[in-house]
Structures are given as C-alpha cells and as structure tokens.
Design a protein around this motif. Structure first.
Motif, PDB file in Angstrom:
ATOM      1  N   VAL A 184       0.900  -1.202   0.217  1.00  0.00           N
ATOM      2  CA  VAL A 184       0.167  -0.011   0.021  1.00  0.00           C
ATOM      3  C   VAL A 184       0.799   1.336   0.054  1.00  0.00           C
ATOM      4  CG1 VAL A 184      -1.758   1.240   1.368  1.00  0.00           C
ATOM      5  CG2 VAL A 184      -2.006  -1.435   0.952  1.00  0.00           C
ATOM      6  N   HIS A 185       1.926   1.129   0.734  1.00  0.00           N
ATOM      7  CA  HIS A 185       2.950   2.279   0.696  1.00  0.00           C
ATOM      8  C   HIS A 185       3.398   2.557  -0.608  1.00  0.00           C
ATOM      9  CE1 HIS A 185       5.546   5.196   2.448  1.00  0.00           C
ATOM     10  NE2 HIS A 185       6.739   4.688   1.792  1.00  0.00           N
ATOM     11  N   VAL A 186       3.903   1.797  -1.297  1.00  0.00           N
ATOM     12  CA  VAL A 186       4.544   1.847  -2.700  1.00  0.00           C
ATOM     13  C   VAL A 186       3.342   2.401  -3.510  1.00  0.00           C
ATOM     14  CG1 VAL A 186       5.205   0.785  -4.773  1.00  0.00           C
ATOM     15  CG2 VAL A 186       6.191   0.129  -2.481  1.00  0.00           C
ATOM     16  N   LEU A 187       2.068   2.193  -3.625  1.00  0.00           N
ATOM     17  CA  LEU A 187       1.091   2.349  -4.200  1.00  0.00           C
ATOM     18  C   LEU A 187       0.687   4.080  -4.039  1.00  0.00           C
ATOM     19  CD1 LEU A 187      -1.475  -0.570  -4.356  1.00  0.00           C
ATOM     20  CD2 LEU A 187       0.022   0.355  -6.281  1.00  0.00           C
ATOM     21  N   ASP A 188       0.668   4.430  -2.566  1.00  0.00           N
ATOM     22  CA  ASP A 188       0.208   5.664  -2.423  1.00  0.00           C
ATOM     23  C   ASP A 188       1.244   6.666  -2.676  1.00  0.00           C
ATOM     24  OD1 ASP A 188       1.989   5.499  -0.005  1.00  0.00           O
ATOM     25  OD2 ASP A 188       0.116   5.675   1.109  1.00  0.00           O
ATOM     26  N   THR A 189       2.532   6.145  -2.480  1.00  0.00           N
ATOM     27  CA  THR A 189       3.783   6.912  -2.930  1.00  0.00           C
ATOM     28  C   THR A 189       3.959   7.070  -4.439  1.00  0.00           C
ATOM     29  OG1 THR A 189       4.888   6.381  -1.050  1.00  0.00           O
ATOM     30  CG2 THR A 189       6.190   7.274  -2.645  1.00  0.00           C
ATOM     31  N   ALA A 190       3.591   6.048  -5.330  1.00  0.00           N
ATOM     32  CA  ALA A 190       3.590   6.184  -6.486  1.00  0.00           C
ATOM     33  C   ALA A 190       2.329   7.137  -7.238  1.00  0.00           C
ATOM     34  CB  ALA A 190       3.260   4.723  -7.268  1.00  0.00           C
ATOM     35  N   LEU A 191       1.392   7.489  -6.520  1.00  0.00           N
ATOM     36  CA  LEU A 191       0.305   8.333  -6.819  1.00  0.00           C
ATOM     37  C   LEU A 191       0.934   9.646  -6.956  1.00  0.00           C
ATOM     38  CD1 LEU A 191      -2.814   8.345  -7.162  1.00  0.00           C
ATOM     39  CD2 LEU A 191      -3.090   8.820  -4.722  1.00  0.00           C
ATOM     40  N   VAL A 192       1.878   9.976  -6.248  1.00  0.00           N
ATOM     41  CA  VAL A 192       2.432  11.527  -6.457  1.00  0.00           C
ATOM     42  C   VAL A 192       2.707  11.572  -7.979  1.00  0.00           C
ATOM     43  CG1 VAL A 192       4.617  11.007  -5.656  1.00  0.00           C
ATOM     44  CG2 VAL A 192       3.726  13.263  -5.265  1.00  0.00           C
ATOM     45  N   ARG A 193       3.361  10.657  -8.745  1.00  0.00           N
ATOM     46  CA  ARG A 193       3.596  10.988 -10.109  1.00  0.00           C
ATOM     47  C   ARG A 193       2.358  11.138 -10.919  1.00  0.00           C
ATOM     48  NH1 ARG A 193       8.714  10.930 -11.929  1.00  0.00           N
ATOM     49  NH2 ARG A 193       8.098   9.725 -13.480  1.00  0.00           N
ATOM     50  N   VAL A 194       1.412  10.516 -10.583  1.00  0.00           N
ATOM     51  CA  VAL A 194       0.077  10.408 -11.246  1.00  0.00           C
ATOM     52  C   VAL A 194      -0.540  11.955 -11.009  1.00  0.00           C
ATOM     53  CG1 VAL A 194      -2.141   9.426 -11.892  1.00  0.00           C
ATOM     54  CG2 VAL A 194      -0.388   8.098 -11.310  1.00  0.00           C
ATOM     55  N   SER A 195      -0.703  12.248  -9.663  1.00  0.00           N
ATOM     56  CA  SER A 195      -1.558  13.334  -9.567  1.00  0.00           C
ATOM     57  C   SER A 195      -1.001  14.071  -8.031  1.00  0.00           C
ATOM     58  CB  SER A 195      -3.017  13.257  -9.631  1.00  0.00           C
ATOM     59  OG  SER A 195      -3.742  14.222  -8.891  1.00  0.00           O
TER      60      SER A 195
END
Length: 138
Positions: free
Chosen positions: A43-54
């Motif tokens: 989950v941490h990787v997913l929510d951190t990757a979200l910064v690149r999307v939006s």
C-alpha cells in the motif's frame, strides 16, 4: 530400548498436533507480522507512486491518514515490524548458533521482553499527538 514420552495418536482421533507451546505461537505471530508488513509496504508503494500521477490526489490520500484510527494502525505496524525483526534474529540464532536450539525458549522470552521494553515508550510517542488532539491540548 528408549521410549518417547508422547503417546502415539489413536486411530480415528481428531486431536490437533498443536499443543499450545509458546514456540508455535511465535511461529504463527512471525508469519502474521510478515504478511501484515508486506501488505503495508504494498500500500505504501502504491500511495507513494500516486504522487507521479496526481500530486493533488496524493495530498488528499495523505490527508486521510491523519486520523486516530490510522494512528492506531501505525502503532500496530511498529509493533509488528519490531516483533518480526526480533523474532527473526532469534530464529537466525537458533539456526546458526550451535547452542541456539537449547536456548530457543529463553531467547523467545528475552525477545518478547525487549519488544515490550521498546513498545512502551514507542506507544507513548506514537499516540501522544492523537491523545492530545482527542482530549484537548496544544
């Protein structure tokens, strides 16, 4: 001729192999804390990757984490990671130290004592902000 102290299982017996030994609970807790840590990291990787999307969506997700329930989950995460690490060290000592199997039960209790000694002040510092926000304070 040497005999064993445990009686062989009777035919048709439905009794479990588990007998309530602390080592078995340690084994179960080690697996549970490992899986819980894995899912947190996922989950941490997913929510951190979200910064690149939006970046705005990332900020919104991070804002939802600032509540008492998530603070309790963070405390659980710290406890799980700490237990998993200490028990992992104990397992390595049992596996690689020649006297490890002889002292495995003692090492289990020592690792639990260290876990408790670290979790008591850790709980205070992790929960300090939430308790202050819920019950008044600065």
């Amino acid at each position: 001729m040497a005999s064993t102290t445990a009686a062989p299982p009777r035919a048709g017996s439905t009794r479990s192999v588990y007998r309530g030994d602390p080592g078995m609970w340690s084994w179960v807790a080690h697996r549970i804390t490992g899986v819980a840590t894995f899912f947190f990291l996922f989950v941490h990787v997913l929510d951190t990757a979200l910064v690149r999307v939006s970046p705005q969506a990332y900020d919104a997700v991070i804002e939802t984490y600032k509540n008492p329930v998530v603070n309790l989950l963070e405390l659980g995460l710290v406890g799980a990671v700490l237990y998993h690490a200490l028990n992992g060290i104990r397992i390595m000592a049992v596996d690689f130290w020649i006297k490890g199997p002889r002292y495995q039960r003692t090492m289990l209790w020592v690792s639990l004592a260290v876990w408790a000694a670290v979790m008591v002040p850790g709980t205070y510092f992790i929960m300090q902000r939430t308790v202050s926000n819920l019950f008044g304070g600065s």
